[in-house]
Design a protein around this motif. Structure first.
Motif, PDB file in Angstrom:
ATOM      1  N   LYS A  47      14.084 -17.625 -45.167  1.00 52.47           N
ATOM      2  CA  LYS A  47      15.298 -17.252 -45.917  1.00 52.47           C
ATOM      3  C   LYS A  47      15.603 -18.302 -46.982  1.00 52.47           C
ATOM      4  N   ILE A  48      15.494 -19.561 -46.568  1.00 46.87           N
ATOM      5  CA  ILE A  48      15.795 -20.642 -47.513  1.00 46.87           C
ATOM      6  C   ILE A  48      14.792 -20.660 -48.650  1.00 46.87           C
ATOM      7  N   ALA A  49      13.556 -20.384 -48.328  1.00 51.72           N
ATOM      8  CA  ALA A  49      12.544 -20.333 -49.390  1.00 51.72           C
ATOM      9  C   ALA A  49      12.881 -19.240 -50.403  1.00 51.72           C
ATOM     10  N   ASP A  50      13.362 -18.109 -49.897  1.00 51.40           N
ATOM     11  CA  ASP A  50      13.730 -17.019 -50.801  1.00 51.40           C
ATOM     12  C   ASP A  50      14.919 -17.406 -51.667  1.00 51.40           C
ATOM     13  N   ALA A  51      15.874 -18.055 -51.055  1.00 45.75           N
ATOM     14  CA  ALA A  51      17.039 -18.503 -51.821  1.00 45.75           C
ATOM     15  C   ALA A  51      16.625 -19.516 -52.892  1.00 45.75           C
ATOM     16  N   ALA A  52      15.699 -20.390 -52.515  1.00 44.62           N
ATOM     17  CA  ALA A  52      15.246 -21.402 -53.480  1.00 44.62           C
ATOM     18  C   ALA A  52      14.556 -20.748 -54.675  1.00 44.62           C
ATOM     19  N   LYS A  53      13.880 -19.640 -54.408  1.00 40.73           N
ATOM     20  CA  LYS A  53      13.236 -18.899 -55.506  1.00 40.73           C
ATOM     21  C   LYS A  53      14.274 -18.384 -56.497  1.00 40.73           C
TER      22      LYS A  53
END
Lengths: 390, 390, 390, 390
Positions: A47-53
């Motif tokens: 989830k955090i990786a997606d938000a970082a994107k």
């Protein structure tokens, strides 16, 4: 729109930061069905990786809000380091007291002291997590309420709520805040224990200076003038945070600006008027949305862009001209000044501004062309896609 | 319903008193048409006589609320004596700052100091009248607001309102109170300056202990849980008065209890729970209605009877049984206890009770058979029938 | 209420039959959480047994509506025999085209012919089931719609819907009917393909005489006068069935009569006026509710009793007196005749009537004292409790 | 927006014509107060002159709708010649059956045959006027309804309405049409006799091919998807005309596009999709607004410009791209195509287009600088300003 005026507003735009909700990247739906999509995260890290994107492509979303227990991990320091490594911070901690069986009849406002104890302890645990994650805000939204008249005592519940909140408030760190969200209805259908801004305001005023109200743009009765509430809470010094989304009917949790872009413009106009974008503003911007049928990462990109575009329009309002028309009671003139800003197409200037910061001119297009969504779908195979009930 | 239980509730019923609005006896209507009816009053005295007739037949309405300037007279002492002679008192004074041309863009919240001055002075004049009439409450409902986004500054108006109210509050006598009414919309369509209970609460809290909120049952957004607000304002010590009426859509100002009798029951249940019918209650009951198509005197009789009948039902709720079912989380049981009281036919017992006080068992029938309406129609010929614009 | 008048209305009460929805006995909830309760059915047979218990205690619920595929069994004849053995029939078949992944963007109105094909075939299969179960009505409620403006073509979808319905209609047996339900919103948030009675009426009128509209009392915009629609559909000969429930805000699916008993009274008054309780009435009564926090069997008992009690009140309206007051434009008198019936406590007379038919005088009490709920909780251990997603 | 695409849409813009309501130039207000403004017309001729001024500056408003009896004159040929001399036609005739005392309880739906007779005769008179004025459309909006449950028979009134309309319809000339407007509530508060599009559709379908529905954008329940109704009525061949305005709460009658410009865009998008702007379209555009606090002539200029600007945006939607995204179920992409057009600033291109037709580039500015308003205020002294009650 003149370029000079866009230059004038750039500093305020630079300050704009919108927290993304980790849960927006999981599957969501209605009581009828939750549809999954390929590539949906299976862990808080994903989830955090997606938000970082989203932040990578827009520069607008430097923090990720967590939902506890949905985002529970064993090692908060590791999660924080992971997020930082991707260029984002861990932000607001949202407590969740609506999915354990004990919470069937409420949590902080429950008539049983034992259930309240459990709910209070959950919040105290959230405070500990906040210390570990470096989060400032504990956001409390409660599913508490009743479905039938007479089911419980409205008054006793309100008093219970006050007492529970006091206990949580007492444990706030010096730099921590409590923000209390209100909601008109759902999941409770007869009454909710914090139904309106007045109730949240009365409760947080009783707590003290570190307690604020959270305004979710989808949590009002039909026809409510939300920007008035924004003005009022800023005037009273109690607007702590926004949960942005949009709605046609109930708490639809659609993409912010999708249902009524002019309303979003008016809200942001009042935010600016009340100092909500100032350097020392206490107002935290956040999204709270459900991407039931659309892709989630571009759904979040679209959302932060909508907020940015409307903020730019609201900043562009010719305030001296507006004040002059207002003073002259020139109704059409004053309204015209506002509408001129709303109808200004700020997209080209914002594209330039993005490129000047090393961001893609069109983040939606950049994402679509990046192949990232297909890559996630190919990589994230197996495991269990996360959703609200996960 | 057992007779013993009716005896139990009789003391509370004895205390019930509902002010009648003088303007309910004048003609009213919509922006499309105001229809007149034979026998409509042509003077404040005739309005008071009509209100006294309602009290004579019901024993429920010992006071008449005035609207200034609609009810202006030269000699207040004479008017008071006239009312007393008919068995009623002069009650709440309602200020009217929406019918002079200067008030086109507002009154106490207006951007021009000169208009605010005029509006403040009008309220100070109302305070003088209250001293002469022996009235306790100054009720302020404002038509202030705007029709178009940008028309005026929401924030500046709110600050103006606060300042204006302070000046009025400062002149209150020791036994006088200020009650600030809120209204969702109308006559302003984009925003009203006191749209919700939260705004009224914030404003009256800033004023001091002699300032209260007035809750008009027709002034909320669709779906609003009004009894929750009743509970909350009683809890916060700020429920000063009720304007009773009912509505299907907007501020329809229909006969109280006509549109949703169960809602009226729930409201009165919370009033009782919060002490609003106690001996020392600060809550003033009042009607605020428009009898656009029905006869006015029997319309008022019907209204006070509706409040009384629902109060009786709400008093009859078996509170120990309710508390037990609530504690057991017996949703259907708790709701059932409430519904049992609601479905109890209190009319025979109330008829007995009336006869025991020398009142007609059926005031509606007594009025219809009295020939009073026909007498008024025959006598009140010539002159100008009063209405909102009179 | 005089006993003679109750005798007058008894024949109409005898005719009253209310189908129970099998799904009301399974677990239900909101997007936030579905809470389970001990004793919840784990098979279609257990649902039917629970429904039969409601009929046993009330005499009001001689049929059980099915939801396909939720209630799919291998042997329909066996299920029918099982139901008959418990004293109930299998009733309306409700098609479900909202839980397969292919239905993410719609079913009968979908833009893809392949998805429409699948959905049409599902309905044809339902018709086959109806033949096996002896059911008369195929009820179609569609989750079809969109969440965002522009997401799909409103017009093309409407035309698709018409074509799909025609194909299903063509396969109806001589004694079978198609009833098309409408719904204001949810689960789609921007538009639903059958949002209002007008759309259902236009669609079923185009189909032919065996197509009718289904009115769910919770599927309207705030403030909608539902009894007017009842009157209109009966006048147009197209009211096929009711889904009863109640709501405070959205489609809350609460116990019918719980939120606004007076509205239920007005609806039933118009049902009776339009012949909806006549011997040859085409109107099928049915419940459609969710017992999220209350027990399910007593929740259904309470519901059918609410409908019965309000029907009795609506039958008791003194129609000659009402007509006379209406003709005289006696607004208060006409309203008073209606309210007299509404405020009549019909419960004692109905208790007598039940006892005369060998039913418990108080079915709620009889159920509570029977120990049946505790028995089910003890027996139904293991297996998977059914719910909407089962 | 590319210039080529603007060229593509110019023919459709050329066809756009919006009737102005004569009554928009008179004073209007709420039940609380009607404020006057200097320069308000005192005769039908002055209203027409004001309307002609709007057309002179915008080229968008070639006809003036009349309200009978408000606009009654002795010599219709003279009035028509007067209008033609100013460059405008006389348009739709609006019947008014809500201001005579006999209409207190209704008109075409009234329970008394004598009142229905009077109302029918009024409409027949309107047909005669239409022949004299060359008007095509008789628009019927009825204030008919009731305020209290039971006040009258919903069914009998609906049947009365059908019979009355038949009699009027029978007298339509070959080129004349009847358009039946619907309205959710006001001035009646319990029920209106034509509350929704379904009722209007059922009634006009029963009349025949010369009967259509009129859609007033302010006459719906909160949350209603109006563009869906536009689509449906166009699909059913029964959308006869629009009454444009905007609303935040009830039937606010604000400037079209002022409250929710995106909704106006969506409505016009469906109008175009359904052929409502085609050469042979049956759809008549009209305004129906109240300029309670703003100047009337510029209020009307602003209104027709709003319709034009939104029409241009709706025409600019990249339909092939939209269809492709829809077919691919690309929710964000399809929505994005729509929003791209909405966010396009069409004002510069429209200014060019105006100048190319000999019109002022900025009609609002041109009017303000013309001194016309001041001239009217100076000239129109004495006499009685017209309003709804005149």
């Amino acid at each position: 729109m003149e370029m000079t005026s866009f230059a004038d507003i750039a500093p305020a735009l630079e300050r704009q930061a919108i927290e993304l909700p980790s849960w927006a990247f999981g599957n969501s739906g209605t009581r009828f069905k939750v549809f999954g999509t390929p590539g949906t995260p299976r862990s808080p890290e994903e989830k955090i990786a997606d938000a970082a994107k989203v932040h990578e492509l827009t520069g607008l979303a430097p923090a990720v809000a967590l939902h506890i227990p949905w985002d529970l991990v064993d090692d908060w320091a590791a999660l924080r380091a992971y997020a930082n490594g991707l260029g984002v911070e861990l932000g607001t901690v949202n407590s969740n007291t609506f999915q354990d069986d004990e919470y069937k009849f409420g949590s902080l406002a429950h008539s049983d002291a034992a259930v309240r104890r459990k709910a209070i302890d959950h919040h105290l645990r959230c405070l500990e997590i906040m210390t570990a994650t470096g989060s400032r805000d504990l956001k409390i939204w409660l599913a508490d309420g009743t479905n039938y008249p007479g089911q419980d005592s409205l008054r006793a519940r309100q008093d219970n709520l006050a007492t529970s909140l006091q206990e949580i408030y007492a444990q706030l760190g010096d730099d921590q805040r409590l923000v209390l969200e209100y909601k008109f209805f759902e999941p409770a259908f007869y009454h909710t224990d914090v139904p309106d801004w007045g109730t949240s305001f009365a409760q947080v005023s009783a707590l003290g200076p570190k307690a604020y109200t959270c305004l979710d743009t989808g949590h009002h009765a039909p026809g409510t003038n939300i920007e008035f509430i924004v003005m009022q809470l800023l005037r009273l010094g109690k607007l702590g945070s926004f949960d942005f989304n949009s709605r046609f009917y109930a708490d639809d949790d659609l993409i912010v600006g999708a249902a009524d872009p002019f309303q979003l413009f008016r809200i942001l106009f009042e935010v600016i008027n009340g100092g909500g974008l100032d350097v020392d503003s206490p107002v935290q911007f956040m999204l709270d949305q459900c991407h039931n049928v659309e892709d989630k990462i571009p759904g979040q990109i679209r959302s932060v862009l909508n907020v940015q575009e409307m903020t730019a329009r609201a900043l562009l309002v010719d305030r001296p001209a507006l004040a002059a028309a207002q003073a002259a009671h020139d109704v059409l003139g004053a309204n015209g000044v506002l509408m001129d800003a709303f109808y200004t197409d700020v997209r080209p200037a914002l594209a330039d501004w993005r490129e000047g910061r090393g961001l893609p001119a069109d983040p939606m297009k950049a994402y679509a062309e990046s192949g990232h969504q297909e890559k996630l779908a190919a990589e994230r195979v197996g495991g269990k896609q996360l959703s609200w009930s996960a």
